[in-house]
Design an enzyme around this catalytic site. Structure first.
Site, short mmCIF file in Angstrom:
data_model
loop_
_atom_site.label_atom_id
_atom_site.label_comp_id
_atom_site.label_asym_id
_atom_site.label_seq_id
_atom_site.Cartn_x
_atom_site.Cartn_y
_atom_site.Cartn_z
N THR A 117 0.83 -1.22 0.00
CA THR A 117 0.00 0.00 0.00
C THR A 117 0.86 1.27 0.00
O THR A 117 0.36 2.35 -0.28
CB THR A 117 -0.89 0.04 1.25
N ASP A 210 17.15 2.48 -1.57
CA ASP A 210 16.55 2.38 -0.23
C ASP A 210 17.55 2.92 0.79
O ASP A 210 18.58 2.30 1.06
CB ASP A 210 16.20 0.91 0.06
N ASP A 213 18.36 0.65 3.93
CA ASP A 213 19.20 -0.50 3.59
C ASP A 213 20.62 -0.07 3.28
O ASP A 213 21.58 -0.77 3.65
CB ASP A 213 18.61 -1.23 2.37
C1 PRP Z 1 11.69 5.29 3.98
C2 PRP Z 1 12.24 6.66 4.27
C3 PRP Z 1 11.01 7.42 4.71
C4 PRP Z 1 9.93 6.79 3.88
C5 PRP Z 1 9.60 7.73 2.76
O1 PRP Z 1 11.54 4.54 5.11
O2 PRP Z 1 13.27 6.66 5.22
O3 PRP Z 1 10.73 7.29 6.09
O4 PRP Z 1 10.44 5.57 3.36
O5 PRP Z 1 8.53 7.25 2.04
P1 PRP Z 1 7.12 7.98 2.00
O6 PRP Z 1 7.40 9.43 1.78
O7 PRP Z 1 6.44 7.32 0.84
O8 PRP Z 1 6.41 7.71 3.28
P2 PRP Z 1 11.10 2.98 5.06
O9 PRP Z 1 9.63 2.87 5.19
O10 PRP Z 1 11.73 2.33 3.88
O11 PRP Z 1 11.67 2.41 6.41
P3 PRP Z 1 13.20 2.20 6.87
O12 PRP Z 1 13.82 3.57 6.97
O13 PRP Z 1 13.03 1.56 8.20
O14 PRP Z 1 13.90 1.32 5.88
N1 URA Z 2 12.34 5.14 0.85
C1 URA Z 2 13.61 5.03 0.41
O1 URA Z 2 14.50 4.66 1.18
N2 URA Z 2 13.87 5.33 -0.87
C2 URA Z 2 12.92 5.74 -1.72
O2 URA Z 2 13.22 6.02 -2.89
C3 URA Z 2 11.61 5.84 -1.25
C4 URA Z 2 11.35 5.54 0.04
#
Ligand code: PRP
Ligand code: URA
Length: 219
Positions: A117, A210, A213
């Site tokens: 989602t 990411d 990661d």
């Molecule tokens: C990533 C990033 C933001 C989010 C951005 O986190 O660090 O928090 O996605 O996406 P959005 O603007 O669509 O909400 P992620 O959910 O991948 O989690 P992580 O940092 O724990 O890997």
């Molecule tokens: N979160 C990430 O870490 N990278 C993206 O491009 C989008 C969401």
């Protein structure tokens, strides 16, 4: 959808286009940059961006004595600051901002995106007790759909945070920028780049992959 030009006309948006910042951002984006260097760059960029985000902090006079004479000097006044990283990736920016503002308190907001989602799922929150009385700097390298940042803003307002909330990203998609600007009138957004858009998995294009990661070496 709003264009880059629209965002640049909005006084709430600052793109940090300093050459040092743009140079480091290019290395950060490169897929061959290893985790160690990626982490170091996120920290450095957060410090440079934090310099911009704190440019409007009020000063107050303070009487000091140099080795030669007394003088009126200046120190940061006004409300105290809190840095609020959105976990996980936001953690990578905390030390860079703390390098600038060592006395800031840190609140943590844990959320991850549901892979189907793309909606944020909150799992943790721990704020300084007096968060309502602080200037808050939200830090997260990525602003994609804006779902996570919008949830963070709503949470902070529920906690009683008033006044301008500052949000610091390294890379922002137009969709995310539009979402945060619509969600809350009283914000200032800082980013090193406004990118082109999102792919089907809601990853930023061209982006940097990411961020969580790459910072923590989990993939
Ligand atoms: C990533 C990033 C933001 C989010 C951005 O986190 O660090 O928090 O996605 O996406 P959005 O603007 O669509 O909400 P992620 O959910 O991948 O989690 P992580 O940092 O724990 O890997
Ligand atoms: N979160 C990430 O870490 N990278 C993206 O491009 C989008 C969401």
């Amino acid at each position: 959808m709003m264009t880059k030009e629209d965002f640049l006309k909005d006084s709430r948006v600052t793109v940090v286009d300093h050459p040092m910042v743009q140079h480091k951002l290019s290395i950060l984006r490169d897929k061959n940059t290893p985790s160690k260097q990626f982490r170091e760059l996120v920290r450095e960029l957060a410090m440079f961006e934090g310099y911009e985000a704190t440019a409007d902090l009020p000063l107050e006079p303070i009487e000091i004595e140099t080795p030669l004479q007394k003088m009126t000097a200046y120190q940061i006044g006004g409300k105290k600051l809190a840095i609020v990283p959105i976990l996980r990736a936001g953690l990578g920016m905390v030390d860079g901002v703390l390098d600038l503002i060592p006395a800031a308190r840190v609140g943590h907001l844990g959320m991850y995106r549901n892979e189907e989602t793309h909606q944020p799922v909150p799992y943790y929150a721990k704020m300084p007790e007096d968060i309502a009385h602080r200037v808050v700097l939200v830090v997260d390298p990525m602003l994609a759909t804006g779902g996570s940042a919008v949830m963070a803003l709503q949470y902070l307002r529920q906690q009683g945070v008033t006044g301008t909330i500052k949000l610091m990203f390294l890379v922002a998609a137009p969709q995310g920028l539009e979402a945060v600007l619509e969600c809350d009138e009283d914000i200032q957004v800082y980013t090193c780049s406004i990118d082109d858009g999102l792919n089907e998995a809601a990853y930023i294009l061209p982006g940097l992959g990411d961020a969580g990661d790459r910072i923590f070496g989990t993939k």
